[in-house]
Design a protein around this motif. Structure first.
Motif, short mmCIF file in Angstrom:
data_model
loop_
_atom_site.label_atom_id
_atom_site.label_comp_id
_atom_site.label_asym_id
_atom_site.label_seq_id
_atom_site.Cartn_x
_atom_site.Cartn_y
_atom_site.Cartn_z
N PRO A 1 -8.37 3.74 -1.95
CA PRO A 1 -8.26 2.23 -1.74
C PRO A 1 -6.93 1.74 -1.33
O PRO A 1 -6.94 0.51 -0.73
CB PRO A 1 -8.67 1.82 -3.37
N SER A 2 -6.01 2.47 -1.80
CA SER A 2 -4.65 1.99 -1.06
C SER A 2 -4.70 2.09 0.48
O SER A 2 -4.33 0.94 1.08
CB SER A 2 -3.46 2.98 -1.78
N ILE A 3 -5.12 2.89 0.97
CA ILE A 3 -5.28 3.15 2.48
C ILE A 3 -6.15 1.87 3.10
O ILE A 3 -5.97 1.43 3.95
CB ILE A 3 -5.73 4.50 2.99
N LEU A 4 -7.27 1.79 2.29
CA LEU A 4 -8.20 0.99 2.74
C LEU A 4 -7.92 -0.61 2.66
O LEU A 4 -8.13 -1.45 3.47
CB LEU A 4 -9.55 0.95 1.94
N LEU A 5 -6.73 -0.77 1.63
CA LEU A 5 -6.26 -2.05 1.53
C LEU A 5 -5.30 -2.30 2.44
O LEU A 5 -5.36 -3.51 3.45
CB LEU A 5 -5.21 -2.07 0.17
N ALA B 1 0.76 -1.28 0.01
CA ALA B 1 0.03 -0.07 -0.03
C ALA B 1 1.00 1.31 0.09
O ALA B 1 0.40 2.43 -0.48
CB ALA B 1 -1.04 0.15 1.29
N ILE B 2 2.02 1.24 0.36
CA ILE B 2 3.06 2.32 0.72
C ILE B 2 3.40 2.91 -1.06
O ILE B 2 2.84 3.92 -1.29
CB ILE B 2 4.34 2.11 1.35
N PRO B 3 3.96 2.11 -1.81
CA PRO B 3 4.19 2.68 -3.19
C PRO B 3 2.85 2.92 -3.95
O PRO B 3 2.84 3.95 -4.67
CB PRO B 3 4.94 1.51 -3.92
N LEU B 4 1.94 2.34 -3.75
CA LEU B 4 0.42 2.60 -4.27
C LEU B 4 0.11 4.02 -4.03
O LEU B 4 -0.41 4.90 -4.98
CB LEU B 4 -0.52 1.25 -3.93
N ALA B 5 -0.01 4.37 -2.69
CA ALA B 5 -0.45 5.52 -2.15
C ALA B 5 0.45 6.86 -2.40
O ALA B 5 -0.06 7.81 -2.93
CB ALA B 5 -0.59 5.62 -0.59
N GLY C 1 6.39 9.18 -9.84
CA GLY C 1 4.98 8.71 -9.00
C GLY C 1 4.47 7.35 -9.88
O GLY C 1 3.96 6.29 -9.17
N ARG C 2 4.75 7.41 -11.05
CA ARG C 2 4.08 6.46 -12.07
C ARG C 2 4.83 5.16 -11.88
O ARG C 2 4.41 3.89 -11.85
CB ARG C 2 4.10 6.82 -13.40
N LEU C 3 6.22 5.27 -11.61
CA LEU C 3 7.05 4.14 -11.37
C LEU C 3 6.80 3.63 -10.02
O LEU C 3 6.71 2.18 -9.86
CB LEU C 3 8.64 4.61 -11.24
N LEU C 4 6.46 4.31 -8.97
CA LEU C 4 6.16 3.78 -7.74
C LEU C 4 4.64 2.85 -7.75
O LEU C 4 4.58 1.97 -7.16
CB LEU C 4 6.11 4.87 -6.72
N LEU D 1 2.18 11.33 -5.73
CA LEU D 1 3.22 12.29 -6.33
C LEU D 1 2.56 12.53 -7.85
O LEU D 1 2.69 13.53 -8.25
CB LEU D 1 4.53 11.44 -6.53
N SER D 2 1.84 11.73 -8.34
CA SER D 2 1.49 11.78 -9.67
C SER D 2 0.39 12.87 -9.64
O SER D 2 0.12 13.83 -10.64
CB SER D 2 0.57 10.52 -10.18
N ALA D 3 -0.44 12.81 -8.50
CA ALA D 3 -1.69 13.79 -8.46
C ALA D 3 -1.10 15.30 -8.28
O ALA D 3 -1.89 16.28 -8.60
CB ALA D 3 -2.51 13.43 -7.30
#
Length: 550
Positions: A277-281, A185-189, A207-210, A194-196
């Motif tokens: 959803p990353s945090i919820l995961l 969930a860390i790289p997803l969030a 951001g896209r790489l993470l 970073l992308s946003a």
């Protein structure tokens, strides 16, 4: 005569049994049902003695005659439970009370499968979100005229996913399935954040790489976790839910892009939405049970029993623990290393897993989706959103059908049906572009071929590989072998995306479609000869069957 060593109640007793039809003792008549007596316990032939059924029998007199010891320790033939018990399973009979063996589960795995599928939704969402947002973010970041940097924004996610899929298996083996989900969930969030908030292309690419690393890990982890916690009788249906939620994630990215026409800055919100959803995961996995199979493999037996209670109910603990013990008999091997995957012992089954994802990508799914917009325009459907929605709906509908058929028709038959339908669809698409007799109907035929192809893909080639691989891999190589196979998926996906347009420009789209049809036909032949059916069999049964066959 047959001398047996019978383990019962923690004691070994030497018993001599006159086997019926023993050629070495022709003078001995066939005895009536014998009684084997031991201290504190009486076991009678033909009786429903659980201790006899589970006793460990070691043959000391050469090959076993028919009707010998197998007749002595025979349980009721009508019970499928007894058909799976091997005479070599050294498990104390007291571990499995008879009244609990056939008990129904009072637990439910569905909430935990739902939590895991948040990873599948993020997988689909991060793949699809850039398609609608790319034009608008390119203007904001000053790369509207730089196709190379736009390509990096798209392809960096695939590169990150490749790296993530290879590391996901090692992390899952070391830290467990649920902890790896939380780490994922860390790289997803962070990647979504970073992308946003990116104001330059460098931040966007990081951001896209993470995010790519995150979806690479989840692409291997979600089917692995679902297969290991799902009951045998519904494992196929639950496993195909992974692909269904990937499709839902892609559709969610499409819907999220609808406000872009009226609000060009909306692309930042599109990327930011995926933080939720990353945090919820992470929160959901913090309260989800660990895979009992991983806990058992680590020697954490009490924690494995606790996880089984949470997943299936208290009454299933003895039965599931017995299956795990039976599967591990005679093997105290540690988790396999990466090089073990290429050993003679495992290479055949690992190559099947890698081939499934190679066929999936080389069959042309990305090409069909990429060209679907132009195909629909030729048929008079000018709206890109409508075209994408039709393809996405066909994908979701096909996956729902596959989910209902997975435990009825079986994995292998669905794969053969799927690739056969894809081959026919590709042939139809190729002919619609080249055959002059079909020129007046080329538009409708191309649309029909595209929709039929996506439906066929969703019936088997899409959902089955991710479900089948955790089933056919032995427990000690399962996480790494799934990661390796998913790595092949991402590598082939990356190179197809890189060279596809060049091949189309050189040979023409009709010839490329014909090549995809040939790949689908080759996949049918390969699957028929190399893939095993896993429907209705526990992971431990499949592992024992494949081990004995190798």
């Amino acid at each position: 005569m047959i001398r047996c060593v019978v383990k019962c109640g923690g004691q070994q007793q030497h018993v001599v049994v006159a086997a019926r039809g023993d050629r070495k003792s022709p003078a001995i008549a066939a005895p009536p049902p014998a009684t084997v007596r031991m201290p504190g316990r009486v076991l009678c032939c033909g009786m429903r003695s659980r201790g006899a059924d589970l006793a460990s029998v070691e043959m000391a007199a050469g090959p076993q005659p028919q009707g010998g010891v197998s007749g002595l320790f025979r349980g009721p033939r009508s019970s499928p439970r007894y058909s799976r018990v091997r005479a070599t399973a050294t498990v104390d009979p007291e571990d499995i009370p008879l009244e609990k063996v056939q008990a129904k589960s009072s637990g439910s795995v569905l909430p935990y499968v739902g939590v895991a599928c948040l990873g599948a939704i993020l997988f689909g969402y991060h793949l699809g979100v850039v398609n609608g947002a790319l034009e608008y973010l390119a203007k904001d970041l000053g790369i509207a005229e730089n196709a190379v940097l736009q390509g990096w924004v798209v392809s960096t996610t695939l590169a990150g996913a490749t790296a993530g899929s290879f590391t996901g298996g090692a992390l899952a083996d070391k830290f467990g399935r649920t902890r790896t989900f939380i780490l994922d969930a860390i790289p997803l969030a962070v990647g979504a954040f970073l992308s946003a908030t990116a104001h330059d292309v460098r931040t966007m690419i990081i951001g896209r790489l993470l995010a790519g690393i995150g979806i690479g890990i989840s692409s291997a982890l979600v089917p692995l976790y679902i297969s290991e916690i799902s009951p045998t009788e519904i494992r196929g249906a639950l496993g195909s839910v992974n692909q269904l939620f990937i499709c839902i994630g892609i559709l969610a990215a499409l819907v999220a892009g609808l406000p872009l026409a009226g609000n060009p800055a909306w692309w930042r919100t599109m990327f930011g939405i995926s933080i939720v959803p990353s945090i919820l995961l992470a929160l959901g996995m913090a309260v989800s049970p660990e895979s009992p199979r991983w806990l058992f493999q680590q020697g954490k037996l009490s924690q494995a029993e606790t996880a089984i209670k949470k997943l299936y109910g208290r009454e299933k603990v003895a039965e599931v623990m017995y299956d795990l013990k039976a599967a591990s008999q005679g093997s105290s091997e540690p988790d396999a290393g990466w090089l073990d995957l290429f050993s003679k012992r495992y290479w055949k089954v690992v190559s099947v897993g890698a081939a499934m994802f190679l066929f999936q990508q080389l069959a042309g799914i990305n090409a069909v989706v990429y060209y679907s917009t132009s195909v629909f325009r030729s048929a008079g459907i000018a709206s890109d959103v409508a075209a994408s929605a039709l393809v996405g709906a066909a994908n979701v509908f096909g996956t729902m059908i596959a989910s209902s058929l997975m435990d009825k028709q079986g994995r292998k038959s669905l794969l053969i049906t799927s690739f056969s339908g894809m081959a026919a669809s590709m042939l139809l698409l190729s002919l619609s572009f080249t055959w002059k007799a079909l020129a007046p109907y080329s538009g409708p035929l191309a649309v029909a071929g595209t929709v039929l192809y996506v439906l066929s893909f969703a019936l088997g080639a899409g959902p089955v590989p991710a479900l089948l691989l955790p089933e056919i891999f032995a427990s000690r190589i399962r996480a790494k072998a799934v990661a390796l196979s998913l790595g092949m998926h991402w590598v082939s996906n990356f190179f197809i995306g890189l060279y596809f347009l060049s091949v189309v420009n050189k040979f023409g789209i009709s010839t490329v479609y014909l090549g995809f049809a040939s790949v689908c036909a080759l996949a049918v032949v390969y699957i028929a000869g190399n893939v095993v059916e896993t429907k209705g069999r526990s992971l431990e049964e499949i592992e024992r069957a494949l081990s004995s066959a190798s």
